[in-house]
Design an enzyme around this catalytic site. Sequence first.
Site, PDB file in Angstrom:
ATOM      1  N   CYS A  85       0.825  -1.226   0.000  1.00 24.34           N
ATOM      2  CA  CYS A  85       0.000   0.000   0.000  1.00 24.34           C
ATOM      3  C   CYS A  85       0.850   1.263   0.000  1.00 24.34           C
ATOM      4  O   CYS A  85       0.329   2.370  -0.168  1.00 24.34           O
ATOM      5  CB  CYS A  85      -0.937   0.008   1.199  1.00 24.34           C
ATOM      6  SG  CYS A  85      -1.918  -1.476   1.346  1.00 24.34           S
ATOM      7  N   CYS A 208     -13.294   0.513   7.999  1.00 22.94           N
ATOM      8  CA  CYS A 208     -12.439  -0.075   6.952  1.00 22.94           C
ATOM      9  C   CYS A 208     -12.341   0.829   5.741  1.00 22.94           C
ATOM     10  O   CYS A 208     -13.347   1.412   5.311  1.00 22.94           O
ATOM     11  CB  CYS A 208     -13.036  -1.403   6.476  1.00 22.94           C
ATOM     12  SG  CYS A 208     -13.208  -2.624   7.772  1.00 22.94           S
ATOM     13  N   SER A 209     -11.158   0.886   5.145  1.00 28.77           N
ATOM     14  CA  SER A 209     -11.002   1.610   3.879  1.00 28.77           C
ATOM     15  C   SER A 209     -11.707   0.824   2.783  1.00 28.77           C
ATOM     16  O   SER A 209     -12.121  -0.322   2.973  1.00 28.77           O
ATOM     17  CB  SER A 209      -9.521   1.769   3.545  1.00 28.77           C
ATOM     18  OG  SER A 209      -8.902   0.504   3.441  1.00 28.77           O
ATOM     19  N   ILE A 211     -12.278  -0.845  -1.125  1.00 26.89           N
ATOM     20  CA  ILE A 211     -11.591  -1.539  -2.216  1.00 26.89           C
ATOM     21  C   ILE A 211     -11.948  -0.754  -3.479  1.00 26.89           C
ATOM     22  O   ILE A 211     -13.113  -0.737  -3.886  1.00 26.89           O
ATOM     23  CB  ILE A 211     -12.064  -3.004  -2.292  1.00 26.89           C
ATOM     24  CG1 ILE A 211     -11.635  -3.744  -1.015  1.00 26.89           C
ATOM     25  CG2 ILE A 211     -11.541  -3.680  -3.548  1.00 26.89           C
ATOM     26  CD1 ILE A 211     -12.141  -5.172  -0.898  1.00 26.89           C
ATOM     27  N   LYS A 330     -10.456   5.875   3.706  1.00 23.39           N
ATOM     28  CA  LYS A 330     -11.755   5.401   4.171  1.00 23.39           C
ATOM     29  C   LYS A 330     -12.898   5.818   3.254  1.00 23.39           C
ATOM     30  O   LYS A 330     -13.818   5.031   3.020  1.00 23.39           O
ATOM     31  CB  LYS A 330     -11.996   5.958   5.597  1.00 23.39           C
ATOM     32  CG  LYS A 330     -13.375   5.745   6.140  1.00 23.39           C
ATOM     33  CD  LYS A 330     -13.557   4.288   6.513  1.00 23.39           C
ATOM     34  CE  LYS A 330     -14.978   3.818   6.421  1.00 23.39           C
ATOM     35  NZ  LYS A 330     -15.486   3.645   5.063  1.00 23.39           N
ATOM     36  N   HIS A 334      -9.093   3.583  -1.643  1.00 22.16           N
ATOM     37  CA  HIS A 334      -7.728   3.080  -1.475  1.00 22.16           C
ATOM     38  C   HIS A 334      -7.345   2.134  -2.613  1.00 22.16           C
ATOM     39  O   HIS A 334      -7.200   0.925  -2.409  1.00 22.16           O
ATOM     40  CB  HIS A 334      -7.637   2.388  -0.106  1.00 22.16           C
ATOM     41  CG  HIS A 334      -6.270   1.906   0.256  1.00 22.16           C
ATOM     42  ND1 HIS A 334      -5.100   2.429  -0.264  1.00 22.16           N
ATOM     43  CD2 HIS A 334      -5.878   0.911   1.130  1.00 22.16           C
ATOM     44  CE1 HIS A 334      -4.058   1.784   0.257  1.00 22.16           C
ATOM     45  NE2 HIS A 334      -4.500   0.859   1.088  1.00 22.16           N
TER      46      HIS A 334
HETATM   47  C1  LIG Z   1     -15.148  -3.953   4.539  1.00 24.24           C
HETATM   48  C2  LIG Z   1     -15.215  -4.738   3.270  1.00 24.24           C
HETATM   49  C3  LIG Z   1     -14.912  -6.226   3.548  1.00 24.24           C
HETATM   50  C4  LIG Z   1     -16.631  -4.617   2.676  1.00 24.24           C
HETATM   51  O1  LIG Z   1     -16.672  -5.317   1.468  1.00 24.24           O
HETATM   52  P1  LIG Z   1     -18.033  -5.991   0.943  1.00 24.24           P
HETATM   53  O2  LIG Z   1     -18.785  -6.553   2.091  1.00 24.24           O
HETATM   54  O3  LIG Z   1     -17.685  -6.914  -0.165  1.00 24.24           O
HETATM   55  O4  LIG Z   1     -18.811  -4.771   0.403  1.00 24.24           O
HETATM   56  P2  LIG Z   1     -19.447  -4.611  -1.058  1.00 24.24           P
HETATM   57  O5  LIG Z   1     -18.357  -4.273  -2.036  1.00 24.24           O
HETATM   58  O6  LIG Z   1     -20.325  -5.777  -1.375  1.00 24.24           O
HETATM   59  O7  LIG Z   1     -20.343  -3.331  -0.859  1.00 24.24           O
HETATM   60  C5  LIG Z   1     -21.580  -3.378  -0.146  1.00 24.24           C
HETATM   61  C6  LIG Z   1     -21.963  -1.966   0.199  1.00 24.24           C
HETATM   62  O8  LIG Z   1     -21.108  -1.484   1.240  1.00 24.24           O
HETATM   63  C7  LIG Z   1     -20.377  -0.354   0.799  1.00 24.24           C
HETATM   64  N1  LIG Z   1     -19.007  -0.527   1.292  1.00 24.24           N
HETATM   65  C8  LIG Z   1     -18.116  -1.471   0.940  1.00 24.24           C
HETATM   66  N2  LIG Z   1     -16.991  -1.317   1.647  1.00 24.24           N
HETATM   67  C9  LIG Z   1     -17.177  -0.263   2.453  1.00 24.24           C
HETATM   68  C10 LIG Z   1     -16.377   0.390   3.383  1.00 24.24           C
HETATM   69  N3  LIG Z   1     -15.128  -0.035   3.646  1.00 24.24           N
HETATM   70  N4  LIG Z   1     -16.878   1.458   4.049  1.00 24.24           N
HETATM   71  C11 LIG Z   1     -18.127   1.897   3.782  1.00 24.24           C
HETATM   72  N5  LIG Z   1     -18.947   1.318   2.889  1.00 24.24           N
HETATM   73  C12 LIG Z   1     -18.474   0.249   2.226  1.00 24.24           C
HETATM   74  C13 LIG Z   1     -20.438  -0.387  -0.708  1.00 24.24           C
HETATM   75  O9  LIG Z   1     -20.355   0.917  -1.269  1.00 24.24           O
HETATM   76  C14 LIG Z   1     -21.795  -1.000  -0.962  1.00 24.24           C
HETATM   77  O10 LIG Z   1     -22.786  -0.020  -0.820  1.00 24.24           O
HETATM   78  P3  LIG Z   1     -24.030   0.017  -1.824  1.00 24.24           P
HETATM   79  O11 LIG Z   1     -24.722  -1.304  -1.624  1.00 24.24           O
HETATM   80  O12 LIG Z   1     -24.802   1.209  -1.353  1.00 24.24           O
HETATM   81  O13 LIG Z   1     -23.428   0.167  -3.171  1.00 24.24           O
HETATM   82  C15 LIG Z   1     -14.179  -4.184   2.232  1.00 24.24           C
HETATM   83  O14 LIG Z   1     -14.474  -2.819   1.987  1.00 24.24           O
HETATM   84  C16 LIG Z   1     -12.743  -4.314   2.719  1.00 24.24           C
HETATM   85  O15 LIG Z   1     -12.183  -5.402   2.744  1.00 24.24           O
HETATM   86  N6  LIG Z   1     -12.076  -3.218   3.098  1.00 24.24           N
HETATM   87  C17 LIG Z   1     -10.694  -3.222   3.557  1.00 24.24           C
HETATM   88  C18 LIG Z   1      -9.748  -3.149   2.374  1.00 24.24           C
HETATM   89  C19 LIG Z   1      -8.327  -3.444   2.784  1.00 24.24           C
HETATM   90  O16 LIG Z   1      -8.044  -4.303   3.585  1.00 24.24           O
HETATM   91  N7  LIG Z   1      -7.369  -2.717   2.177  1.00 24.24           N
HETATM   92  C20 LIG Z   1      -5.970  -2.873   2.493  1.00 24.24           C
HETATM   93  C21 LIG Z   1      -5.656  -2.099   3.709  1.00 24.24           C
HETATM   94  S1  LIG Z   1      -4.058  -2.400   4.348  1.00 24.24           S
END
Ligand SMILES: CC(C)(COP(=O)(O)OP(=O)(O)OC[C@H]1O[C@@H](n2cnc3c(N)ncnc32)[C@H](O)[C@@H]1OP(=O)(O)O)[C@@H](O)C(=O)NCCC(=O)NCCS
Length: 386
Positions: A85, A208-209, A211, A330, A334
């Site tokens: 990252c 969580c940030s 994807i 966030k 990211h």
């Molecule tokens: C938290 C997380 C697991 C959610 O993923 P998910 O459950 O597959 O979510 P989806 O992509 O299916 O999205 C579902 C809904 O939540 C929202 N959403 C997804 N991730 C979000 C987040 N982090 N914060 C806020 N909203 C989020 C989407 O916009 C979507 O909204 P919508 O239905 O209104 O369009 C994913 O965002 C994640 O893994 N984040 C961390 C990324 C990471 O680790 N990066 C490296 C850092 S070192």
Amino acid sequence: MDDDIVIVGGGQSKFGKRKGLGIRELAFEAVSDLMNDFNMGIEDIDASVIGIAGEEFSGQGAPAAVVVDEIGMVGKPTIRVESACATGSAGIKTAYGWIKAGFYDTVMVVGVEKMTSVSSARATELMARAGDVRWESPYGCSFPGYYAIMASAHMKEYGTTKEMLSSVGVKAHHYGSLNPKAHIQKEVSLEEAVNSIPIAYPLNLYDCSLISDGAAAVVLTKASLAKKYTDSPVRIKGVGSGSDTMEIAHRKSLTSLSGAKEAARRAYKMAGVTAKDIDVAEVHDCFTIAEIIATEDLGFFEPGQGGPAALDGQTYIGGKIPINVDGGLKSKGHPLGATGVSQANEIRNQLLGKSYNRQVEGAKIGLSHNVGQSGQFVNVMIYDRV
Ligand SMILES: CC(C)(COP(=O)(O)OP(=O)(O)OC[C@H]1O[C@@H](n2cnc3c(N)ncnc32)[C@H](O)[C@@H]1OP(=O)(O)O)[C@@H](O)C(=O)NCCC(=O)NCCS
């Protein structure tokens, strides 16, 4: 002054789920934005540095080559950099070193990532492989897990609460709602954030940030050449880096990142400033706890005070130190390789007074803090106007 390295242009694509666009198109969008920003053409640039963290997201091996093709830099020297990252800031540091070494005068850095071509589960697995694949990821530790461990340790050691964590997400979404290039542009209340779905205890969805897909670009040159391109160069005044153990089980502390402290120490020393001199900062808020720890590691707050300060609004514009007023990882998003370059762009815009409804009035010195993996690569940079 003539030896200083300055940023003379910057651009960014919209971050988000960019359906139908791959790394080529995202990079092109960022470079087009950059070309609108300043007085130069692609022919003025001597070399490129391309930051892409993962090739399995796009399926393209040697992905930098397709980006170089698309942005019109074929035939000129180039390199791909990867530091998880922290890839974007590693790219800027590489370009900085190339110019300092006298290899090239003017270098473009492009950071790009296409992440939403795979499912979230697959993206989580690919990112988890940037953790130790011997003792950690095979046993279920993914990035939300690493930062959940740090959050739990911070709560135990300092009494940090879930509200404090959530307040970081609330601020991010507030500023993201004002940033047209942010992945998510909506306000979230503290109650919604605290009660959002659990991801890895104590982290919820709004800890969580995102994807994201996206790209960002900057051009660096020598201060003595900057006038050809702009009346308002922004100097990279300090650069510091640090690292940490691959396995987090080997760390002395789980409530700070030793690599970040080392990177900050070096950057402050090189720039000749302290934390008190910084007017605006971009920090690596891959999870809300990461922002709290960053504000402590960078010396903005004492250890254990980052959480109360966040809840008290000290990291908003008008507070002690405005942090991530573009929405951060966030809410802005990211896209791994683009993040560090986007941070530099945001600080540049702030120092040039070009951040519109998110402007930190009178900002003179800015800082960016970009973390790779769970602290194995960290780059801190300090910027001012010349
Ligand atoms: C938290 C997380 C697991 C959610 O993923 P998910 O459950 O597959 O979510 P989806 O992509 O299916 O999205 C579902 C809904 O939540 C929202 N959403 C997804 N991730 C979000 C987040 N982090 N914060 C806020 N909203 C989020 C989407 O916009 C979507 O909204 P919508 O239905 O209104 O369009 C994913 O965002 C994640 O893994 N984040 C961390 C990324 C990471 O680790 N990066 C490296 C850092 S070192």
